[in-house]
Design an enzyme around this catalytic site. Structure first.
Site, short mmCIF file in Angstrom:
data_model
loop_
_atom_site.label_atom_id
_atom_site.label_comp_id
_atom_site.label_asym_id
_atom_site.label_seq_id
_atom_site.Cartn_x
_atom_site.Cartn_y
_atom_site.Cartn_z
N ILE A 11 3.91 -18.99 6.35
CA ILE A 11 4.23 -19.95 7.43
C ILE A 11 4.72 -21.28 6.88
O ILE A 11 5.43 -22.02 7.56
CB ILE A 11 3.00 -20.15 8.36
N THR A 12 4.38 -21.60 5.62
CA THR A 12 4.82 -22.88 5.04
C THR A 12 6.24 -22.80 4.47
O THR A 12 6.78 -23.80 4.01
CB THR A 12 3.87 -23.32 3.91
N ASP A 15 11.48 -19.81 6.58
CA ASP A 15 11.50 -18.95 7.77
C ASP A 15 10.21 -19.08 8.57
O ASP A 15 10.24 -19.07 9.81
CB ASP A 15 11.67 -17.49 7.36
N ASP A 65 -4.22 -15.49 0.17
CA ASP A 65 -3.20 -15.26 -0.85
C ASP A 65 -2.85 -13.77 -0.87
O ASP A 65 -3.73 -12.92 -0.68
CB ASP A 65 -3.76 -15.68 -2.23
N LEU A 87 6.06 -12.73 5.94
CA LEU A 87 7.17 -13.46 5.32
C LEU A 87 6.84 -13.95 3.91
O LEU A 87 7.74 -14.37 3.18
CB LEU A 87 7.56 -14.67 6.18
N SER A 132 15.10 -7.52 2.39
CA SER A 132 16.17 -8.40 1.93
C SER A 132 17.44 -7.64 1.55
O SER A 132 17.38 -6.53 1.01
CB SER A 132 15.67 -9.15 0.69
N GLU A 134 19.00 -8.31 -0.90
CA GLU A 134 18.90 -8.17 -2.35
C GLU A 134 18.61 -6.71 -2.74
O GLU A 134 18.92 -6.29 -3.85
CB GLU A 134 17.81 -9.12 -2.85
N TYR A 155 12.85 -9.04 -8.25
CA TYR A 155 12.60 -9.36 -6.84
C TYR A 155 13.14 -8.25 -5.94
O TYR A 155 12.46 -7.77 -5.03
CB TYR A 155 13.26 -10.70 -6.50
P1 NAP Z 1 10.28 -19.27 1.07
O1 NAP Z 1 10.78 -20.52 1.70
O2 NAP Z 1 10.29 -19.14 -0.41
O3 NAP Z 1 8.77 -19.07 1.59
C1 NAP Z 1 7.91 -18.15 0.97
C2 NAP Z 1 6.53 -18.30 1.58
O4 NAP Z 1 5.64 -17.39 0.91
C3 NAP Z 1 5.92 -19.71 1.41
O5 NAP Z 1 5.17 -20.02 2.56
C4 NAP Z 1 5.00 -19.53 0.22
O6 NAP Z 1 3.95 -20.46 0.16
C5 NAP Z 1 4.48 -18.13 0.51
N1 NAP Z 1 3.87 -17.48 -0.66
C6 NAP Z 1 4.43 -17.29 -1.87
N2 NAP Z 1 3.57 -16.66 -2.68
C7 NAP Z 1 2.44 -16.45 -1.96
C8 NAP Z 1 1.18 -15.86 -2.24
N3 NAP Z 1 0.90 -15.33 -3.45
N4 NAP Z 1 0.26 -15.80 -1.26
C9 NAP Z 1 0.52 -16.34 -0.04
N5 NAP Z 1 1.68 -16.92 0.28
C10 NAP Z 1 2.63 -16.97 -0.67
O7 NAP Z 1 11.03 -17.99 1.65
P2 NAP Z 1 11.92 -17.87 2.97
O8 NAP Z 1 13.32 -18.21 2.63
O9 NAP Z 1 11.24 -18.52 4.10
O10 NAP Z 1 11.90 -16.30 3.18
C11 NAP Z 1 10.85 -15.67 3.92
C12 NAP Z 1 10.76 -14.21 3.51
O11 NAP Z 1 11.99 -13.56 3.75
C13 NAP Z 1 10.45 -13.98 2.03
O12 NAP Z 1 9.67 -12.81 1.94
C14 NAP Z 1 11.82 -13.73 1.41
O13 NAP Z 1 11.70 -12.96 0.24
C15 NAP Z 1 12.50 -12.98 2.54
N6 NAP Z 1 13.95 -13.11 2.62
C16 NAP Z 1 14.53 -14.34 2.62
C17 NAP Z 1 15.90 -14.45 2.75
C18 NAP Z 1 16.59 -15.80 2.78
O14 NAP Z 1 17.80 -15.82 2.61
N7 NAP Z 1 15.86 -16.87 3.03
C19 NAP Z 1 16.68 -13.29 2.89
C20 NAP Z 1 16.05 -12.06 2.91
C21 NAP Z 1 14.68 -11.98 2.80
P3 NAP Z 1 4.19 -21.92 -0.50
O15 NAP Z 1 4.81 -22.76 0.58
O16 NAP Z 1 2.82 -22.33 -0.86
O17 NAP Z 1 5.10 -21.75 -1.68
O1 G4F Z 2 20.66 -19.24 -3.55
P1 G4F Z 2 20.32 -18.16 -4.47
O2 G4F Z 2 19.26 -18.42 -5.49
O3 G4F Z 2 19.97 -16.90 -3.56
P2 G4F Z 2 19.90 -15.33 -3.86
O4 G4F Z 2 19.70 -15.06 -5.30
O5 G4F Z 2 21.07 -14.69 -3.20
O6 G4F Z 2 18.54 -14.92 -3.10
C1 G4F Z 2 18.27 -15.38 -1.80
O7 G4F Z 2 18.80 -14.47 -0.86
C2 G4F Z 2 18.19 -13.17 -0.86
C3 G4F Z 2 18.91 -12.33 0.19
O8 G4F Z 2 19.99 -11.66 -0.39
C4 G4F Z 2 16.73 -13.33 -0.55
F1 G4F Z 2 16.14 -12.12 -0.45
C5 G4F Z 2 16.06 -14.17 -1.62
O9 G4F Z 2 14.69 -14.36 -1.29
C6 G4F Z 2 16.75 -15.53 -1.66
O10 G4F Z 2 16.46 -16.19 -0.45
O11 G4F Z 2 21.62 -17.70 -5.28
C7 G4F Z 2 22.81 -17.35 -4.59
C8 G4F Z 2 23.93 -17.17 -5.59
C9 G4F Z 2 23.56 -16.25 -6.77
O12 G4F Z 2 24.64 -15.41 -7.03
C10 G4F Z 2 23.38 -17.21 -7.94
O13 G4F Z 2 23.68 -16.64 -9.20
O14 G4F Z 2 24.23 -18.45 -6.17
C11 G4F Z 2 24.38 -18.29 -7.58
N1 G4F Z 2 24.13 -19.58 -8.22
C12 G4F Z 2 25.06 -20.29 -8.95
N2 G4F Z 2 24.51 -21.41 -9.42
C13 G4F Z 2 22.99 -20.26 -8.23
C14 G4F Z 2 23.21 -21.42 -8.98
N3 G4F Z 2 21.78 -20.00 -7.66
C15 G4F Z 2 20.79 -20.91 -7.84
N4 G4F Z 2 19.59 -20.67 -7.25
N5 G4F Z 2 20.97 -22.04 -8.58
C16 G4F Z 2 22.16 -22.35 -9.17
O15 G4F Z 2 22.30 -23.38 -9.84
#
Ligand code: NAP
Ligand code: G4F
Length: 344
Positions: A11-12, A15, A65, A87, A132, A134, A155
């Site tokens: 929740i923190t 998303d 956790d 999440l 994801s 990914e 991941y």
């Molecule tokens: P995020 O901002 O990184 O949030 C992750 C959350 O998980 C935070 O609340 C974090 O707590 C908590 N967490 C991490 N490790 C934990 C643990 N060991 N026990 C309990 N809580 C824990 O991720 P998001 O972007 O909101 O994404 C939400 C979910 O969707 C994730 O599962 C991510 O992998 C998935 N997802 C995201 C995307 C995207 O583009 N954003 C796309 C596809 C799937 P803290 O605040 O304490 O760090």
């Molecule tokens: O923003 P990114 O770190 O996101 P990435 O790796 O696509 O993962 C995110 O999206 C996934 C869904 O497909 C989620 F499941 C996952 O939890 C996360 O939210 O990187 C995006 C792209 C990559 O290709 C990376 O190599 O940006 C490229 N990039 C280039 N320079 C960088 C950087 N990424 C990061 N983080 N930092 C850079 O300086």
């Protein structure tokens, strides 16, 4: 009318905060699992919080956790949710190469701990798994629900495990458990080490004269970037269907990192080439070249369609950073010295 109760893990996070807002607006009582940290990690939901003694309070936080199955089961017993939105995860792809074991424990096994807790407590709750894009990894775009998985990071591997665990509990135990296969979604609440937020912060800070350059890795990778605030609506809709199923959620359009950078810098009247430098520490041992989601099933069944595409997203993220600077919120350098230390 009975008020629905939701439990949100993560929740923190980005998303989690938008989903909590959405569910509160829909009249839910929201319970969130928060992991203990030595610093406060609730900034994204502080605006929603009310003291639990307040009779109007409808959001409650609990420590827990993903690595602690006993606690998760106890929390489920205590909260008795109607819907569980799972999440929480170690969600950073680059970090997962440094911490593959922890990522597997948290992101993969953490999901099994939650599913098993639901099964053993016998609660009739619905379960959402944050799967994801990914997971598709090297599979060619456009990717949809039947595209084979070929993950390219620890991941991605962990998310494939969690995806199949969710399906297995659905098939084996008849549980209402669904996978939302979400493509990248961003917002001003995105963690600052993901590329879109890192770039938006840098563009605003450079415009304000607070920094001069930003170091990035692979600019050629293409991602299908949508707006997180819209994506949480799709999560909720998935749990309101008669039958559990899995859905891709995406915009259907990909842009390169370079294009996203260009949009951010152009929005503040700067030429990105004057301010972006390459640093190989941001490269990954294996990369995903192109993610483009086909979300036609979500449109057809859930009636969900995105409205914000990457160029607008870039502008709204940079505007949010500029607003923050205007209000005296001086973001740390992008990346901060500590983030640079760990190579983000
Ligand atoms: P995020 O901002 O990184 O949030 C992750 C959350 O998980 C935070 O609340 C974090 O707590 C908590 N967490 C991490 N490790 C934990 C643990 N060991 N026990 C309990 N809580 C824990 O991720 P998001 O972007 O909101 O994404 C939400 C979910 O969707 C994730 O599962 C991510 O992998 C998935 N997802 C995201 C995307 C995207 O583009 N954003 C796309 C596809 C799937 P803290 O605040 O304490 O760090
Ligand atoms: O923003 P990114 O770190 O996101 P990435 O790796 O696509 O993962 C995110 O999206 C996934 C869904 O497909 C989620 F499941 C996952 O939890 C996360 O939210 O990187 C995006 C792209 C990559 O290709 C990376 O190599 O940006 C490229 N990039 C280039 N320079 C960088 C950087 N990424 C990061 N983080 N930092 C850079 O300086």
């Amino acid at each position: 009318m009975t008020v629905k109760k939701a439990l949100i893990t993560g929740i923190t996070g980005q998303d989690g905060s938008y989903l909590a807002e959405l569910l509160l607006k829909k009249g839910y009582v929201v319970h969130g699992m928060v992991r203990r940290a030595s610093t406060f990690n609730t900034q994204r939901i502080d605006h929603l919080y009310r003291d639990p003694h307040d009779p109007e309070a409808r959001m409650f936080l609990h420590y827990g956790d993903l690595t602690d199955g006993t606690r998760i089961a106890g929390l489920l017993e205590q909260v008795q949710p109607d819907e569980v939105y799972h999440l929480a995860a170690q969600s950073h792809v680059r970090v997962s190469f440094d911490e593959p074991e922890f990522t597997g424990d948290c992101t993969a096994l953490g999901t099994t701990r939650l599913l098993e807790a639901i099964r053993t407590t016998g609660l009739p709750c619905r379960f959402y798994q944050a799967s994801s894009s990914e997971m598709f990894g090297a599979s060619l775009p456009p990717q949809h629900e039947r595209t084979p998985f070929h993950p390219r990071s620890p991941y991605g591997v962990a998310k494939v495990y969690a995806y199949w665990a969710t399906r297995n509990y659905r098939e084996a135990y008849g549980m209402y458990a669904v996978n939302g296969i979400l493509f990248n979604h961003e917002s001003p609440r995105r963690g600052p080490t993901f590329v879109t937020r890192k770039v938006a912060m840098a563009a605003a800070r450079i415009k304000a004269g607070l920094q001069d350059v930003v170091y990035l890795g692979n600019l050629d990778a293409r991602r299908d970037w949508g707006y997180a605030a819209e994506y949480v609506e799709a999560m909720w809709r998935m749990l309101q269907q008669d039958e559990p199923d899995d859905y891709v959620v995406a915009t259907g359009v990909s842009h390169s990192v370079r294009e996203f950078v260009e949009h951010c810098f152009a929005h503040v009247g700067l030429d990105w080439r004057d301010h972006v430098r390459f640093d190989d520490r941001y490269l990954r041992p294996s990369e995903i070249d192109d993610l483009v989601g086909d979300a036609s099933k979500a449109a057809r069944v859930l009636g969900w369609r995105p409205t914000v595409l990457a160029p607008e997203l870039a502008r709204l993220m940079v505007d949010a950073e500029l607003d923050g600077l205007g209000q005296g919120v001086v973001a740390t350098a992008s990346p901060s010295p500590a983030q640079a230390l760990v190579g983000l």
